[in-house]
Design a protein around this motif. Structure first.
Motif, short mmCIF file in Angstrom:
data_model
loop_
_atom_site.label_atom_id
_atom_site.label_comp_id
_atom_site.label_asym_id
_atom_site.label_seq_id
_atom_site.Cartn_x
_atom_site.Cartn_y
_atom_site.Cartn_z
N VAL A 49 48.16 54.84 39.90
CA VAL A 49 47.93 53.67 40.76
C VAL A 49 47.86 52.40 39.91
O VAL A 49 48.42 51.36 40.29
N PHE A 53 50.33 49.10 40.25
CA PHE A 53 49.80 47.74 40.41
C PHE A 53 50.36 46.81 39.35
O PHE A 53 50.78 45.69 39.64
N GLY A 56 53.83 45.56 39.96
CA GLY A 56 53.90 44.52 40.98
C GLY A 56 53.18 43.25 40.61
O GLY A 56 53.31 42.23 41.29
N HIS A 57 52.37 43.30 39.53
CA HIS A 57 51.61 42.13 39.08
C HIS A 57 51.80 41.99 37.57
O HIS A 57 50.88 42.29 36.79
N ALA A 301 42.50 40.88 42.98
CA ALA A 301 43.82 41.40 43.32
C ALA A 301 43.89 42.91 43.12
O ALA A 301 44.46 43.63 43.96
N PHE A 302 43.29 43.40 42.05
CA PHE A 302 43.34 44.84 41.77
C PHE A 302 42.50 45.63 42.77
O PHE A 302 42.93 46.67 43.28
N TYR A 305 44.26 45.91 45.99
CA TYR A 305 45.34 46.89 45.90
C TYR A 305 44.79 48.31 46.00
O TYR A 305 45.36 49.16 46.70
N LEU A 306 43.67 48.58 45.33
CA LEU A 306 43.08 49.92 45.40
C LEU A 306 42.72 50.29 46.83
O LEU A 306 42.78 51.47 47.21
N SER A 308 44.33 49.30 49.49
CA SER A 308 45.50 49.22 50.36
C SER A 308 46.01 50.61 50.75
O SER A 308 45.81 51.59 50.04
N GLN A 310 49.05 51.50 50.70
CA GLN A 310 50.05 51.90 49.70
C GLN A 310 49.41 52.67 48.55
O GLN A 310 49.86 53.76 48.17
N ALA A 311 48.33 52.11 47.98
CA ALA A 311 47.67 52.77 46.86
C ALA A 311 46.98 54.05 47.30
O ALA A 311 47.03 55.07 46.60
#
Length: 410
Positions: A49, A53, A56-57, A301-302, A305-306, A308, A310-311
């Motif tokens: 994961v 991330f 994408g970043h 941001a991280f 994402y965690l 989300s 998707q993750a």
């Protein structure tokens, strides 16, 4: 450094030609530190994961800080004003502790798609509230009894039947700094199975004045566990939990979350290891949460994402049998049918989900609870141990004056 190789080469060429400092257009890097307790398959799943991330970043590097003694290391970092940006918090009790201390940052993360009681983990909001202080990145269902389907007939799905069956239990209580937790989870399950179990369980886990360890339902659940496992207590305090699970089918049954059982993944997928849930419609659950301790905006941001879909969808299909409390990650997302069926229990309104009692307690009470489990397994009578736990609880007071719900229907 891997992303800076090409810009640095260009920079060196420019410096060689111009013999003066230049701005070479290298992308500015932001580092996010995160303290984690995971190793082996769990860490590999997490790092998959992380890598997704970072792709994408490209301006953010995530730097895991791995420790088995996470609570102690995090406490030391907080005391030394050397906090990581993010840290895994292993319990709702830890979330409450760090928020009370004023070191846990409020998150701007929408957890509306998470099932209760995983949603809105903001202490002091009265009803779970809209303030979020931690995000559950992977969840577990603990109220499961496992058996080797190739050698053992499906056992009864209730504690009375399991006790009457005189099964041999794969019991190991050693687990590093948190040794004793497997017995604590078991005692909690037996309390939940009693009449008015949720009410008694909530009062006990919250440190209520009327919830005593040495009498009533807590005492009864403790002795019921001792009667159930019987001779399996011998050497259990020094037997590693995962090693005990791997002993199946030399012993008949094991208790705990799939992610903790250390089963061969291929055998689980083929249906070799199956489970029953003697807790009925009330399940003990837990999660690894992530909280924020600094003002680092890249950490926002991280952590988003965690949380989300998707993750979460990626994580559950990596080794380690993680579950997601995100409603959008359905049973169909899981490549393993057994894992997916357990995840479906998390999302079903037919069940009441309760955070592990020890996880909700003050961390010092949990630590004393775990030690008492080990001493009980070694032969100490429960009476003095439970009276001592009452004294610890009285000294520390209630674990949570206001809190999100300990138990809830998804």
């Amino acid at each position: 450094m891997r992303r800076l190789t090409a810009p640095l080469v260009r920079c060196a060429l420019a410096l060689g030609l111009l013999l003066s400092p230049v701005a070479c257009g290298a992308p500015a890097q932001s580092k996010v530190t995160i303290m984690v307790p995971w190793s082996g398959d769990e860490f590999d799943a997490f790092y998959t994961v992380v890598e997704a991330f970072e792709r994408g970043h490209p301006g953010i590097d995530v730097e895991p800080q791995v420790t088995r003694a996470l609570t102690q290391q995090l406490d030391a970092a907080v005391a030394a004003d050397a906090k990581p940006d993010l840290a895994v918090l292993p319990s709702v009790g830890a979330i409450a502790k760090y928020q009370r201390e004023g070191v846990l940052q409020r998150l701007s993360v929408d957890t509306g798609d998470y099932v209760q009681p995983f949603r809105g983990l903001g202490m002091g909001t009265g009803n779970g509230g809209s303030d979020v202080y931690a995000v559950p990145v992977k969840a577990d269902v603990k109220s499961l009894v496992w058996y080797d389907a190739a050698t053992t007939k499906k056992p009864p799905a209730d504690w009375a039947g399991l006790r009457a069956g005189h099964y041999s239990w794969c019991l190991g209580l050693e687990s590093g700094p948190t040794s004793g937790w497997p017995g604590a989870d078991w005692i909690a399950d037996l309390l939940l199975a009693r009449k008015a179990g949720v009410e008694a369980y909530t009062a006990w886990a919250s440190g209520g004045e009327d919830a005593r360890w040495d009498q009533g339902p807590v005492h009864d659940a403790w002795t019921a566990w001792g009667d159930l496992v019987g001779g399996a207590r011998k050497n259990a305090s020094t037997t590693n939990f995962k090693a005990a699970a791997r002993a199946m089918p030399a012993c008949s049954l094991g208790h705990g979350a799939l992610s903790a059982m250390s089963f061969d993944a291929a055998r689980v997928k083929r249906g070799r290891y199956l489970y029953v849930s003697p807790a009925g419609r009330t399940l003990q659950v837990s999660a690894d949460f992530v909280g924020k301790f600094t003002g680092n905006e890249s950490a926002d941001a991280f952590i988003a994402y965690l949380a989300s879909t998707q993750a979460q969808g990626m994580w559950v299909n990596r080794p380690g049998f993680a579950l997601s409390a995100d409603r959008r990650v359905t049973a169909g997302h899981y490549a393993d049918a057994v894992q997916g069926a357990i995840a479906a229990m998390l999302h079903s309104p037919a069940y009441t989900l309760c955070f592990s009692a020890a996880d909700a307690m003050d961390p010092d009470v949990s630590a004393a609870f775990y030690r008492a489990v080990l001493e009980y397994a070694d032969g100490t009578a429960e009476g003095p141990l439970l009276k001592a736990l009452d004294k610890v609880q009285d000294a520390l007071g209630p674990a949570r004056s206001t809190s999100p719900p300990l138990c809830a229907t998804p």
